[in-house]
Design a protein around this motif. Sequence first.
Motif, PDB file in Angstrom:
ATOM      1  N   UNK A  20       0.833  -1.216   0.000  1.00 45.10           N
ATOM      2  CA  UNK A  20       0.000   0.000   0.000  1.00 45.10           C
ATOM      3  C   UNK A  20       0.857   1.250   0.000  1.00 45.10           C
ATOM      4  N   UNK A  21       1.864   1.259   0.853  1.00 45.62           N
ATOM      5  CA  UNK A  21       2.736   2.426   0.945  1.00 45.62           C
ATOM      6  C   UNK A  21       3.481   2.645  -0.362  1.00 45.62           C
ATOM      7  N   UNK A  22       3.969   1.566  -0.946  1.00 47.63           N
ATOM      8  CA  UNK A  22       4.680   1.685  -2.218  1.00 47.63           C
ATOM      9  C   UNK A  22       3.748   2.189  -3.314  1.00 47.63           C
ATOM     10  N   UNK A  23       2.528   1.680  -3.372  1.00 48.72           N
ATOM     11  CA  UNK A  23       1.576   2.124  -4.397  1.00 48.72           C
ATOM     12  C   UNK A  23       1.261   3.603  -4.243  1.00 48.72           C
ATOM     13  N   UNK A  24       1.150   4.047  -3.004  1.00 54.18           N
ATOM     14  CA  UNK A  24       0.864   5.465  -2.759  1.00 54.18           C
ATOM     15  C   UNK A  24       2.021   6.330  -3.241  1.00 54.18           C
ATOM     16  N   UNK A  25       3.235   5.892  -2.975  1.00 54.93           N
ATOM     17  CA  UNK A  25       4.398   6.655  -3.431  1.00 54.93           C
ATOM     18  C   UNK A  25       4.546   6.585  -4.955  1.00 54.93           C
ATOM     19  N   UNK A  26       4.212   5.462  -5.515  1.00 54.76           N
ATOM     20  CA  UNK A  26       4.323   5.279  -6.964  1.00 54.76           C
ATOM     21  C   UNK A  26       3.329   6.158  -7.712  1.00 54.76           C
ATOM     22  N   UNK A  27       2.143   6.354  -7.141  1.00 56.61           N
ATOM     23  CA  UNK A  27       1.081   7.114  -7.805  1.00 56.61           C
ATOM     24  C   UNK A  27       0.970   8.548  -7.296  1.00 56.61           C
ATOM     25  N   UNK A  28       1.931   8.990  -6.532  1.00 60.73           N
ATOM     26  CA  UNK A  28       1.875  10.323  -5.960  1.00 60.73           C
ATOM     27  C   UNK A  28       1.869  11.385  -7.063  1.00 60.73           C
ATOM     28  N   UNK A  29       1.341  12.546  -6.744  1.00 63.05           N
ATOM     29  CA  UNK A  29       1.269  13.636  -7.716  1.00 63.05           C
ATOM     30  C   UNK A  29       2.125  14.795  -7.228  1.00 63.05           C
ATOM     31  N   UNK A  30       2.999  15.284  -8.092  1.00 63.24           N
ATOM     32  CA  UNK A  30       3.888  16.380  -7.726  1.00 63.24           C
ATOM     33  C   UNK A  30       3.118  17.699  -7.669  1.00 63.24           C
ATOM     34  N   UNK A  31       3.439  18.500  -6.669  1.00 63.09           N
ATOM     35  CA  UNK A  31       2.825  19.825  -6.545  1.00 63.09           C
ATOM     36  C   UNK A  31       3.835  20.758  -5.904  1.00 63.09           C
ATOM     37  N   UNK A  32       3.503  22.046  -5.876  1.00 63.30           N
ATOM     38  CA  UNK A  32       4.340  23.017  -5.183  1.00 63.30           C
ATOM     39  C   UNK A  32       3.748  23.291  -3.807  1.00 63.30           C
ATOM     40  N   UNK A  33       4.638  23.442  -2.821  1.00 64.80           N
ATOM     41  CA  UNK A  33       4.235  23.834  -1.469  1.00 64.80           C
ATOM     42  C   UNK A  33       4.824  25.217  -1.186  1.00 64.80           C
ATOM     43  N   UNK A  34       4.000  26.136  -0.733  1.00 58.92           N
ATOM     44  CA  UNK A  34       4.453  27.518  -0.529  1.00 58.92           C
ATOM     45  C   UNK A  34       4.779  27.836   0.924  1.00 58.92           C
ATOM     46  N   UNK A  35       4.596  26.882   1.823  1.00 57.19           N
ATOM     47  CA  UNK A  35       4.744  27.199   3.247  1.00 57.19           C
ATOM     48  C   UNK A  35       6.152  27.705   3.582  1.00 57.19           C
ATOM     49  N   UNK A  36       7.177  27.010   3.106  1.00 55.55           N
ATOM     50  CA  UNK A  36       8.538  27.457   3.412  1.00 55.55           C
ATOM     51  C   UNK A  36       8.783  28.852   2.842  1.00 55.55           C
ATOM     52  N   UNK A  37       8.340  29.075   1.626  1.00 47.11           N
ATOM     53  CA  UNK A  37       8.554  30.378   0.998  1.00 47.11           C
ATOM     54  C   UNK A  37       7.919  31.500   1.818  1.00 47.11           C
ATOM     55  N   UNK A  38       6.729  31.260   2.341  1.00 48.11           N
ATOM     56  CA  UNK A  38       6.046  32.296   3.116  1.00 48.11           C
ATOM     57  C   UNK A  38       6.715  32.489   4.473  1.00 48.11           C
ATOM     58  N   UNK A  39       7.134  31.400   5.101  1.00 46.24           N
ATOM     59  CA  UNK A  39       7.808  31.514   6.400  1.00 46.24           C
ATOM     60  C   UNK A  39       9.132  32.257   6.262  1.00 46.24           C
ATOM     61  N   UNK A  40       9.904  31.916   5.256  1.00 44.22           N
ATOM     62  CA  UNK A  40      11.193  32.579   5.057  1.00 44.22           C
ATOM     63  C   UNK A  40      10.998  34.058   4.739  1.00 44.22           C
ATOM     64  N   UNK A  41       9.984  34.359   3.961  1.00 47.85           N
ATOM     65  CA  UNK A  41       9.744  35.775   3.628  1.00 47.85           C
ATOM     66  C   UNK A  41       9.399  36.579   4.875  1.00 47.85           C
ATOM     67  N   UNK A  42       8.471  36.069   5.685  1.00 46.01           N
ATOM     68  CA  UNK A  42       8.091  36.799   6.900  1.00 46.01           C
ATOM     69  C   UNK A  42       9.283  36.951   7.846  1.00 46.01           C
ATOM     70  N   UNK A  43      10.084  35.883   7.983  1.00 47.14           N
ATOM     71  CA  UNK A  43      11.236  35.948   8.876  1.00 47.14           C
ATOM     72  C   UNK A  43      12.278  36.946   8.371  1.00 47.14           C
ATOM     73  N   UNK A  44      12.579  36.904   7.081  1.00 52.84           N
ATOM     74  CA  UNK A  44      13.578  37.830   6.540  1.00 52.84           C
ATOM     75  C   UNK A  44      13.107  39.275   6.638  1.00 52.84           C
ATOM     76  N   UNK A  45      11.821  39.498   6.481  1.00 54.34           N
ATOM     77  CA  UNK A  45      11.301  40.859   6.616  1.00 54.34           C
ATOM     78  C   UNK A  45      11.505  41.388   8.038  1.00 54.34           C
ATOM     79  N   UNK A  46      11.462  40.488   9.008  1.00 55.46           N
ATOM     80  CA  UNK A  46      11.584  40.881  10.414  1.00 55.46           C
ATOM     81  C   UNK A  46      13.032  40.973  10.888  1.00 55.46           C
TER      82      UNK A  46
END
Length: 799
Positions: A20-46
């Motif tokens: 099951x775990x292998x099938x989930x990884x095999x069929x996974x869908x790539x996407x972008x995650x913005x959380x790090x980008x937003x955290x780094x931006x807020x931190x650098x601004x401060x």
Amino acid sequence: MEFLEFIPRNDDIDLERIRRLRTRMQNRQASLCTERAMCYTRSFQETEGEDWLLRKAKAFARTLKEMTIWIDKDSLIFGCQASRNFAAPVFPEYSIDWVIDELETFSLRDGDVFQVSEEDKARLRSIQSYWHGQTHEDQVRRATPVRIVQAEQQKVLHRGGISMSGDGHIVPDHEMILNRGFRDLARECRERMAAAETGHTQAFYEAAAITLEAALDWIKRFGVLAGSLAEEVDDPKRAAELRSMQVMAQSLLEQPAQNFEEALQTVYLVHVLQMIESNGHSFCYGRFDQYLWPYLQTDLEMGRITKEKALERITHMFLMNSSCNKVRPYGHTRYSQGYPLYSNLMIGGRRPDGEDGTNPLSYLCLEAMNLTAMAEPNFSMRYSKDTPDDLLRLAARLIATGCGMPSMFNDDVAAKAIHDLGIPWEDALDYCAIGCVETGVPGKYGHRATGMTYVNWGKILELLLHGGCDPASGTCLCPVPDEFGSYEELWSSWNTLLKFYTDLAVECDAVCDRSLERYDASPFASVFIRDCLEKGKTAKEGGCRYDVVSQSNIGPAVVGNSLYALKKLVFDDRELTLAQVREAMDDNWQSPESARIRALCMEVPKFGNDDDAVDAVVKDVFESYLALLPDYATIRKDRGPAVSAYAMSTSNITSYVPNGKDTGATPDGRTAHSPLNEGCSPTQGTDINGPTAVIRSVAKLPNDRVAAGQLLNMRFSPDSLKTEENLLRFTGFLKASRRLGIYHNQFNVVDSATLRQAMEEPDRYRNLIVRVAGYCAQFVSLMPETQLAIIDRTENCLQ
């Protein structure tokens, strides 16, 4: 699921859950995650106006505190790089403009497709103005001389990742981490900070402490989550596992690892944390079976775990590597296709004392890779004359399954190449793969054993045959081609052009490196590299013990075959003139006369067929580059490392495809825009005398001087490895490769018909993993040009 040899007890390993775990990884869908980008931006601004290292550390800490965490519903291993499975974080401090430019086309790519929600598009657009002009990519662009830009426009140089992302290519000192934990290391950093004499050194120690302490808090967040999930699940077994995770997370890395489960979980978390800090790739596991075996051995002896349970947990850890991802610009993706992370994990080989290091964990890792059969981790094996036959046979069985792993490294050749750089034998014998096939000393090398500027040797040859000149000044660098009176004059001009563009490439490396010293300052990762703490420097500043880098040079076999064809047809036999050959190439062999000339060029022997004459010319091509390296040094020379040098590597990932598209026809008969050869492998389809002839040709190269990794890729038909008798022959082939001095060999075991069917029906073949270059990928995730290049490789049989 079938096992190679190891037979588990049914009550000790849950194969259905692994499936099951292998099938989930095999069929996974790539996407972008913005959380790090937003955290780094807020931190650098401060933190405007503060020391850059501290700003990086505080932004890293903020991300670990605020990012979404998750635990897979089946996995025994926890730790996530982003908010979703297979989501790629965005790293705005390295580059942002290309991300914005490509937002609407990520989902339309013909390879490495990413989904981006409208909300995430809006978030990314909202931070562009803050980072625009302030990124690593912007700094590199400002500092790059016109002559390098023009060499890129000529399609000779390509900067790729080093101009817009982090370095990666690093192996931490896992023994130190496991023996000490983060809390003790953070305490040392705080003590050193108090005694530091300079502000920058103080900042390094404070930044390192901040990142270690933030990582400990991040790990505890998984404990809290595991406890909550344990209350929600109906399955008592899963609830018990989650409560065990909860307990482990509260103390993990607050102290040394207490058992095998903690040690295994630790090395995975360190891997993920490095990938959150920097968007480089090739964050590698090093000699996995060597540093983890003492923990497993103790647990087995005390009855705390069975081999079957250990195998299950290792398999889960391997599979979780497929949850991580990296996004690249579409232009660079052509050089690095299949969502690769190059997270090399190595087993086998000699210990630093020279004795064979094979142990029971070596065998379990082969079984785990068989159950995983995914592209990550990038699984490799060292071997020598003392490697047990049963381990080599088990590796052959895994290769025969067609998963593309393990790739095989020859201890005698690889260790000698590293030692000859001035590195002590004890460290050279402890080498590991750092990425594809590049090699270095774990915990002591800095970044970038390879992957600096890409240099298209096929294009240099094209320029040579059309009158090479300095792109900035227009100054002629070699005679007009028709004036070459001998092969020796042609060869001399090759050396002139090669040095000219290699000089530019080294200058380009330095431009990128100076910027990376700031933007890729990685206090967390640097803690785990020997000498950084003692010197109070990041690895990029010269804190590492050994600083060895290399470039990616593409097309040595094409160049060698072409030079030999000209030597024979133009200068020795005088069947053709250079002008005739050039005219036919410029016509891409289309007219009847051009086709006639191509036929003559194709008849000339090619590298990979054990022909001494052409093999000698390919060897000369290697030697022409090796002769240049002693004159080059990195920007860290005399700034701390005991060794700081350039080395050669033929690891060039999928760049042989786009570099081929940029190159016209060549005198070996290759058509315009078709792929160049990959690594030190023969040009696709030109090795016609069988696999033994291939390794005999490669054995004539200066393999033990290619200190940053020599890549040989071969393909075998599945039928040729089906029977026990044929597997025995293949094991003999591996032994012969070692005796001949082949640095490295890796294998696809798949027939052309299957590959073509996968191109037609991709949904039916999502489980088809292939060796692309020094790494594996899902075949259906690759661009069509790369798929065809793999099909064009010679399909060998063992007789």
